[in-house]
Design a protein around this motif. Structure first.
Motif, PDB file in Angstrom:
ATOM      1  N   ALA A 119       1.009  -1.217   0.081  1.00  0.00           N
ATOM      2  CA  ALA A 119      -0.059  -0.056   0.068  1.00  0.00           C
ATOM      3  C   ALA A 119       0.729   1.233  -0.108  1.00  0.00           C
ATOM      4  CB  ALA A 119      -0.876   0.034   1.256  1.00  0.00           C
ATOM      5  N   THR A 178      -2.000   6.992 -10.332  1.00  0.00           N
ATOM      6  CA  THR A 178      -2.792   6.521  -9.667  1.00  0.00           C
ATOM      7  C   THR A 178      -2.913   4.864  -9.964  1.00  0.00           C
ATOM      8  OG1 THR A 178      -4.274   8.194  -9.633  1.00  0.00           O
ATOM      9  CG2 THR A 178      -5.270   6.243  -9.070  1.00  0.00           C
ATOM     10  N   ARG A 231       3.202   7.065  -6.236  1.00  0.00           N
ATOM     11  CA  ARG A 231       2.647   8.390  -6.523  1.00  0.00           C
ATOM     12  C   ARG A 231       3.612   9.499  -6.537  1.00  0.00           C
ATOM     13  NH1 ARG A 231      -1.394  10.300  -8.402  1.00  0.00           N
ATOM     14  NH2 ARG A 231      -2.528  12.215  -7.776  1.00  0.00           N
ATOM     15  N   PHE A 238       0.522   3.410  -3.074  1.00  0.00           N
ATOM     16  CA  PHE A 238      -0.202   4.908  -2.837  1.00  0.00           C
ATOM     17  C   PHE A 238       0.640   5.990  -2.607  1.00  0.00           C
ATOM     18  CE2 PHE A 238      -3.359   1.458  -1.851  1.00  0.00           C
ATOM     19  CZ  PHE A 238      -4.327   1.698  -3.136  1.00  0.00           C
ATOM     20  N   GLN A 262      -4.582   1.010  -9.155  1.00  0.00           N
ATOM     21  CA  GLN A 262      -5.328   0.177  -8.435  1.00  0.00           C
ATOM     22  C   GLN A 262      -4.829  -0.855  -7.795  1.00  0.00           C
ATOM     23  OE1 GLN A 262      -8.320   1.731  -8.574  1.00  0.00           O
ATOM     24  NE2 GLN A 262      -7.572   2.881 -10.143  1.00  0.00           N
TER      25      GLN A 262
END
Lengths: 908, 236
Positions: free
Chosen positions: A850, A864, A858, A854, A866
């Motif tokens: 994660a 972005t 980034r 994220f 998924q």
């Protein structure tokens, strides 16, 4: 410190040679991974910088234009009318040599008469470009330049080609300064004449007079080897290896750019005189042209790969982190094993400081040997890594040929510092632990382990603090990567500190079940792990960290891939794609022959042909990848997208396309918007051939093709503002009833001998995913290496643990346990440790994924993604942990089962 | 100042010594108000049941552990007032230890085990180490590692190691506890002979009646108190 103490310490290490060897191997692998990535990155950087210096030479500034370059009238105007000297015109391009697959040349078209001091490689005096002093003198002392920036020679008459009549060029067919007039004539007048370095010519088996085929876009052109350049030293040898030098007019003909220049090199002194010259040049430039410092290009391109480099370095440091666990593990074992011994030493008067120094010196020794092995191993590994790194740079950023591994002493020094530093850091806690050994002869093991269990909640609390710190760092509103990596490290350490507590809890849950299945032995196996928590927790933590890294990186790559697959499905809607083959990658860096574009667009069976032009243009923020898109419009005047070609993150598609096609608005990709803080309604500025222009941003679209981001304009807007008419690729939709396979075949037949790639949608998608997988190949290698280091760690820990329990296992054998049962018991324990590590690594790995997806991705690239968690990645992680632990338990189990109980009981 | 000092002054003085440990919620008192003096050159034996606090007493006398109350004076130095570092240096210089389980350094040869206390005190007197080894009858085992020696031989090395750096005080914690009666007897005789010959003070914790028989002073720990008894042979 006492010599005898040293002896005792060294003999202890030599008596545990396997343990020492494994720890040394761990640190060597960790150092090797870091060094290899650093060397590979550095080699690519150096190759690029060297290539830049080779073609820029001693130029201080460059006049550059848009995608179609500069008119060569400009050079004549600057040199003749304004007397801007030294100045030299350059035409350059990267070209593939189809007869030598994978080989690219940088074609450098120069005017031998104007070259003067610009590129010393051709004078046999190769040096790096030297700084120019306020008198315009470099350290090779070129002709003095006056306050007008002129040399002290009288301005030379310029011929109609803008050539000066200065002394004939310092280039000969051997690359030396006294070129024979005949050879010079051949270079200037023979069609397609080029010079290659003598070494390259020999490598390719070419001799003067031979033909060299070069691919320019979709066409092949023939060059003729007119002579060879003899590099005078190693630097020139490397600099000239991929260079094909031609007269400027030959280069223009080969590239189909007659009358156009890529740039004009200037040698401008520092200070007010130089500033005045630059001001005069700027005032004379057409709108599309600008003057840039020569170093800007290299700097900008280095910035492009900064995030890529940093991510690789961070990943390589993970291997070292796992290596640190290994050292910590080994030294902790070493201290715990000798606790009674250290107690005796303390009783006879050895001070705490001496004990601390002793243990830390042992760690330093391991670090020293590990680092000494790791450095050459790193160099070996780097030879493989440099290929992966340069391939990725070619795929994603720019063309660079990395032929040699540059072994920088600084990189090796950094590796050595990291290796030793990491070892000493990892050795500190056990060294401290050793000083707490009470100075008495016997301290029961149960007392020690009880202490370890009591410490578990405190460690867990520390872990929670580290996690909170990591979370805090992630929440910092910043685009900087270092806090993100620090957060990642804090999370890893936090989870490692939580491990002992988690192991106690997990095994308390498992124990009843094990007891039901395997009776006393099952309970014994579970209790054994908790009973030796001071040892098992470290091994489990090391394995957890390594496996969670595998899970984290695996889930990140899977998520990235799933996102890209979904994006390709949207973005690649046309049935057939036509492009010129890339140089060494899939980047559409070449253009198609206009006649071919016209022929293919109007071919039977083609319903719609959209054109794409990808070009690099300049902007106040640096170079920008620009896509000029010609979409055929439908009856409503909007582009006929035949589906939802672009998914917009911001902006309503209808409004966006209307503004795009009829109002000259730009749409930008997500990474570009992220990097430049743009949103719908913002404005961006680009340098066009009509001067700097402002474009409103109509939409932000999802795009995973470039981490630098792209700006998209309609082709009509592009054609109004730029003179470039090139087409990079075509997206063709088949007419109703036409089979895609048939269309591909007929288009290929139409293309004839042209070098073009005509691929179906499916083939292009597969090729794109191939590039994606290639990009992450190096990630896979690093993941594997980190796991290997962890495996070595677990093996070391389990060996130590089981062999240390020899006496206890001897008692069990004496009490009637068969060798097979003993084997089962040892394997059950190691398996349980693996299971615990595997189970713990899942949440930790998902948390790492994660953060990578994220936050780090980034902040690095602005994408972005998924998050896609494939159950098999988690299953593999669990399997990996258990298998590694079981495998590591094989030898100790075998050894224990073979040892006679009497011998085991006799052992101290 | 640490010297051999006034020969009339006692070497070890224990005043109001108490030691208690915390066990779960309870405070367990091991030693209570222990008062004793031991003169120079005396051989004192401390008897008592297992867990009575005998070893704790040795740890307090050597400065390994600190009392909960009271003070320990050795050669006029109050160990309880010293820092950990200072107590370590004191121990290094002035105390020799003999343990029940020998506790030789397994990675050092017999000779090197004897050199260790010498080197810690800045001396590298190989001759002294070998001479003492000869005295304990193990000159021919100087190059052997401890694990090649029998229990009795290891304990003889331990005795030599305790004396090699010429300490003021030798502390022996059940030195025969791990040996058979005959070997134990030999080790006791050796310890007695060598320490008396060197004029050393020896405090020995033991269960051995034979050891008590050699002692100048006999103490026992009873209920946490140190009680001096008449020498065993006089009792009998």
């Amino acid at each position: 410190m006492s010599r005898v103490l040293w002896l005792a310490s060294l003999r202890h290490l030599s008596r545990h040679a396997w343990q020492v060897a494994l720890a040394t191997l761990g640190i060597a692998l960790g150092v090797a991974v870091v060094v290899s990535i650093d060397l590979a990155n550095d080699s690519a950087r150096r190759a690029f910088a060297l290539a830049g210096e080779t073609v820029a030479g001693r130029a201080t500034h460059q006049v550059v234009g848009g995608p179609s370059g500069l008119p060569d009238d400009l050079y004549r105007h600057l040199r003749l009318d304004l007397g801007v000297r030294p100045s030299a015109p350059v035409v350059e391009a990267d070209l593939a040599a189809p007869d030598y697959p994978g080989r690219t040349f940088h074609l450098l078209g120069i005017d031998p008469f104007a070259e003067g001091d610009f590129r010393p490689y051709f004078t046999g005096n190769a040096t790096a470009p030297a700084p120019i002093d306020s008198q315009g003198r470099g350290d090779m002392a070129p002709a003095p330049i006056d306050s007008q920036g002129r040399g002290d020679m009288a301005p030379a008459p310029i011929d109609s080609q803008g050539r000066g009549d200065m002394a004939p060029a310092p280039i000969d067919s051997q690359g030396r300064g006294d070129m024979a007039q005949g050879d010079l004539l051949a270079l200037l007048t023979s069609p397609g004449a080029v010079l290659l370095s003598a070494e390259t010519a020999a490598e390719l088996g070419l001799k003067p007079g031979d033909t060299l085929t070069l691919r320019v876009g979709s066409q092949r052109r023939q060059a003729v080897l007119a002579g060879t350049l003899l590099p005078s030293d190693e630097l020139s040898r490397r600099a000239l290896a991929d260079l094909a030098v031609a007269d400027i007019s030959t280069a223009q003909e080969l590239l189909g750019q007659v009358g156009r220049l890529s740039r004009i090199d200037l040698l401008v002194p520092e200070g007010p005189a130089g500033e005045a010259t630059l001001a005069r040049v700027r005032a004379a430039l057409p709108p599309e042209a600008s003057v840039l410092p020569a170093a800007a290009r290299t700097q900008i391109l280095e910035q492009m790969t900064r995030a890529f480099d940093l991510n690789l370095s961070a990943l390589s440091l993970l291997a070292l982190l796992v290596g640190m666990f290994l050292i910590y593990n080994t030294m902790t074992f070493s201290v715990v094993q000798r606790r009674a011994l250290i107690g005796t030493l303390r009783a006879v008067g050895v001070s705490r400081r001496e004990v601390f120094a002793l243990v830390l010196s042992e760690a330093a020794l391991l670090g020293l040997v590990g680092t000494a092995l790791g450095l050459p191993l790193g160099i070996l590994l780097a030879r493989g890594m440099v290929r992966l790194v340069s391939q990725t740079i070619n795929d994603l950023y720019f063309t660079v040929a990395v032929r040699d591994l540059a072994i920088a002493p600084l990189t090796l020094g950094k590796g050595a510092f990291l290796g030793l530093g990491a070892t000493l850091l990892a050795g500190l806690p056990p060294a401290w632990e050793a000083t707490t050994a009470p100075p008495r002869a016997v301290l029961s093991r149960s007392h020690l382990e009880a202490g370890a269990r009591r410490a578990a909640p405190r460690l867990a609390l520390g872990g929670l603090v580290a996690l909170a710190l990591g979370l805090g760092l992630l929440l910092l509103p910043s685009q900087e990567l270092l806090p993100s990596f620090a957060a990642l490290l804090a999370i890893v350490i936090g989870c490692a500190l939580l491990t002992p507590m988690a192991v106690v809890g997990l095994l308390a849950l498992l124990r009843p079940a094990l007891g039901r299945v395997w009776g006393v032995l099952g309970r014994l196996a579970a209790r054994g792990v908790v009973a030796a928590l001071s040892r098992t927790a470290v091994a489990i933590a090391a394995l957890t960290v390594a496996v969670s890294v595998t899970v984290g990186v695996g889930v990140m790559v899977d998520s990235f891939r799933a996102t890209v697959v979904s994006w390709l499905e949207t973005a690649l809607q046309a049935d057939v794609y036509v492009s010129a083959p890339g140089l060494v990658s899939n980047r559409p860096d070449q253009t198609l022959d206009p006649a071919l574009v016209a022929r293919l667009s109007s071919a039977p069976g083609v319903a719609v042909a959209n054109t794409y032009r990808r070009a690099t243009v300049t902007s106040p923020e640096g170079p920008v990848e620009l896509i000029a898109l010609r979409l055929q419009t439908g009856p409503d005047g909007l582009p006929d997208l035949r589906g939802n070609l672009y998914r917009f993150k911001e902006g309503n598609p209808r409004t966006v396309w209307r503004a795009f096609t009829s109002e000259g608005a730009a749409i930008v990709s997500e990474p570009y918007a992220y990097r430049h803080h743009l949103t719908v309604g913002s404005r961006l500025r680009l340098q066009t051939d009509r001067g700097e222009r402002e474009f409103p941003v109509a939409g932000v679209f999802y795009d995973y093709g470039s981490d630098q981001g792209v700006v998209m304009l309609s082709r009509s807007t592009y054609d109004q503002l730029w003179d470039d008419r090139g087409v990079s690729s075509l997206g063709i939709y088949a007419a109703a009833g036409v089979q895609v396979g048939d269309l591909v075949s007929s288009l290929r037949a139409l293309a004839g001998d042209s070098d073009v790639l005509i691929r179906s949608n499916r083939a292009l998608r597969a090729a794109s995913l191939e590039v994606f997988d290639r990009t992450f190949a190096i990630t896979g290698v690093l993941r594997l290496l980190a796991t290997l280091v962890a495996f070595v760690g677990v093996l070391s820990a389990l060996l130590a643990l089981q062999l240390e329990r020899a006496r206890e296992l001897g008692v069990l054998r004496a009490s009637g346990l068969t060798p097979r049962q003993l084997w089962g018991l040892v394997s059950a324990q190691t398996g349980l440790m693996g299971l615990a590590a595997g189970l713990l690594s899942l949440p930790v790995g998902l948390a790492l994924a994660a953060v990578l997806i994220f936050v780090i991705n980034r902040r690095s690239f602005g994408w972005t993604l998924q998050m896609a968690v494939a159950p098999e990645v988690l299953g593999q992680a669990l399997l990996l942990a258990v298998a590694a632990a079981l495998l590591a338990g094989v030898y100790p189990a075998w050894k224990m089962a073979r040892t006679s109980p009497a011998a085991a009981l006799r052992e101290e | 100042m640490l010297t051999d000092g006034d020969s009339r002054r006692p070497l070890v003085v224990l005043r109001g010594l108490g030691k208690s440990y915390r066990e779960a919620e309870r405070e367990r008192s091991v030693l209570r108000d222990v008062n004793a003096t031991i003169g120079r050159g005396e051989l004192a034996v401390v008897l008592g049941r297992s867990g009575s606090g005998k070893s704790t007493l040795l740890n307090l006398i050597s400065g390994i552990d600190l009392p909960t109350s009271g003070e320990v004076m050795v050669d006029g130095i109050c160990l309880t007032g010293l820092s950990e570092q200072a107590r370590t240096r004191f121990r290094r210089r002035h105390i020799g230890f003999v343990f029940q389980f020998y506790n030789l350094i397994p990675t050092l040869t017999v000779e090197e085990n004897l050199l260790l206390p010498l080197e810690l005190n800045g001396r590298r007197d190989k001759g002294r180490a070998l001479a003492l080894l000869a005295e304990v009858g193990l000159a021919d085992r100087a190059a052997s590692f401890p694990d090649r020696l029998s229990g009795g031989e290891q304990q003889r090395v331990a005795v030599a190691r305790a004396l090699v750096h010429d300490p003021l005080l030798v502390l022996a914690d059940e030195p025969t506890g791990n040996l058979d009666a005959e070997t134990g007897g030999q080790v006791l005789a050796l310890l007695d002979r060598l320490s008396r010959a060197a004029g050393k003070t020896l405090v020995m914790v033991t269960h051995s009646v034979e050891a008590a028989g050699l002692a100048d002073r006999v103490f026992s720990v009873q209920g946490g108190h140190l009680v001096e008894r008449a020498p065993l042979l006089e009792d009998s």
